[in-house]
Scaffold this motif. Structure first.
Motif, mmCIF file in Angstrom:
data_model
loop_
_atom_site.group_PDB
_atom_site.id
_atom_site.type_symbol
_atom_site.label_atom_id
_atom_site.label_comp_id
_atom_site.label_asym_id
_atom_site.label_seq_id
_atom_site.Cartn_x
_atom_site.Cartn_y
_atom_site.Cartn_z
ATOM 1 N N LEU A 58 0.832 -1.204 0.000
ATOM 2 C CA LEU A 58 0.000 0.000 0.000
ATOM 3 C C LEU A 58 0.864 1.252 0.000
ATOM 4 N N LEU A 59 0.350 2.320 -0.599
ATOM 5 C CA LEU A 59 1.009 3.618 -0.590
ATOM 6 C C LEU A 59 0.059 4.646 -0.002
ATOM 7 N N VAL A 60 0.564 5.431 0.939
ATOM 8 C CA VAL A 60 -0.133 6.624 1.416
ATOM 9 C C VAL A 60 0.821 7.764 1.153
ATOM 10 N N SER A 61 0.419 8.683 0.284
ATOM 11 C CA SER A 61 1.304 9.787 -0.075
ATOM 12 C C SER A 61 0.580 11.118 0.031
ATOM 13 N N ASP A 62 1.297 12.098 0.546
ATOM 14 C CA ASP A 62 0.818 13.469 0.508
ATOM 15 C C ASP A 62 0.899 13.936 -0.941
ATOM 16 N N TYR A 63 0.050 14.885 -1.312
ATOM 17 C CA TYR A 63 0.128 15.428 -2.660
ATOM 18 C C TYR A 63 1.334 16.362 -2.779
ATOM 19 N N PHE A 64 1.414 17.354 -1.892
ATOM 20 C CA PHE A 64 2.531 18.292 -1.933
ATOM 21 C C PHE A 64 3.704 17.709 -1.161
ATOM 22 N N LEU A 65 4.769 17.392 -1.877
ATOM 23 C CA LEU A 65 5.999 16.896 -1.256
ATOM 24 C C LEU A 65 7.111 17.910 -1.513
ATOM 25 N N GLU A 66 8.080 17.920 -0.660
ATOM 26 C CA GLU A 66 9.184 18.865 -0.792
ATOM 27 C C GLU A 66 9.892 18.724 -2.143
ATOM 28 N N ASP A 67 9.947 17.517 -2.669
ATOM 29 C CA ASP A 67 10.670 17.283 -3.918
ATOM 30 C C ASP A 67 9.768 16.822 -5.070
ATOM 31 N N GLY A 68 8.487 17.164 -5.018
ATOM 32 C CA GLY A 68 7.589 16.778 -6.098
ATOM 33 C C GLY A 68 6.157 16.665 -5.616
ATOM 34 N N ASP A 69 5.418 15.750 -6.232
ATOM 35 C CA ASP A 69 4.047 15.526 -5.765
ATOM 36 C C ASP A 69 3.701 14.045 -5.796
ATOM 37 N N GLY A 70 2.702 13.709 -5.027
ATOM 38 C CA GLY A 70 2.316 12.311 -4.866
ATOM 39 C C GLY A 70 1.789 11.657 -6.126
ATOM 40 N N ILE A 71 1.196 12.432 -7.022
ATOM 41 C CA ILE A 71 0.676 11.847 -8.255
ATOM 42 C C ILE A 71 1.826 11.399 -9.149
ATOM 43 N N VAL A 72 2.820 12.255 -9.299
ATOM 44 C CA VAL A 72 3.996 11.891 -10.098
ATOM 45 C C VAL A 72 4.714 10.703 -9.456
ATOM 46 N N LEU A 73 4.757 10.683 -8.133
ATOM 47 C CA LEU A 73 5.385 9.562 -7.428
ATOM 48 C C LEU A 73 4.678 8.252 -7.769
ATOM 49 N N LEU A 74 3.347 8.227 -7.700
ATOM 50 C CA LEU A 74 2.621 6.997 -8.025
ATOM 51 C C LEU A 74 2.825 6.616 -9.489
ATOM 52 N N GLN A 75 2.811 7.582 -10.377
ATOM 53 C CA GLN A 75 3.043 7.282 -11.789
ATOM 54 C C GLN A 75 4.413 6.626 -11.981
#
Length: 125
Positions: A58-75
């Motif tokens: 499972l992944l729980v990610s914030d949208y606003f990250l210091e080095d990007g965003d959670g959507i790009v991370l999941l992609q």
């Protein structure tokens, strides 16, 4: 003793750049029976390779990250072959963001501050 809502061995990758929020969510998830790997940056998650990444359910990610965003991370995780369930958390869940998140493969988008039961439900149902 935690109530252990999560099946034994279910591993969560938690990505949240706010230390207090990250620690609070980690404790909540662990209290409910999840094994948690917590990260502050998307880059540290992308450094995970092979078996380590495959062991995450499972992944729980914030949208606003210091080095990007959670959507790009999941992609990026999806491009690397990861197929687990993902939940996005954000303080600003507008309709466009929700649409982008769902298109990227997020199961749920939850608004901060989180209702603890909503997070557990999004991860287990």
């Amino acid at each position: 003793m935690p109530p252990e809502i999560a099946p034994l061995g279910l591993r969560v990758l938690l990505v949240e750049d706010d230390e207090g929020v990250r620690r609070s969510l980690q404790l909540l998830l662990e209290w409910n029976g999840f094994e948690v790997r917590a990260h502050a940056l998307g880059a540290s998650v992308m450094a995970l390779k092979g078996e380590m990444l495959a062991s995450i359910h499972l992944l729980v990610s914030d949208y606003f990250l210091e080095d990007g965003d959670g959507i790009v991370l999941l992609q990026s995780l999806r491009a690397a072959g990861w197929q687990g369930r993902a939940v996005l958390i954000t303080a600003e869940p507008g309709p466009m963001l929700i649409d982008r998140a769902r298109a990227a493969g997020f199961h749920a988008v939850l608004e901060k501050p989180l209702a603890k039961h909503a997070l557990i439900k999004a991860l287990t149902e």
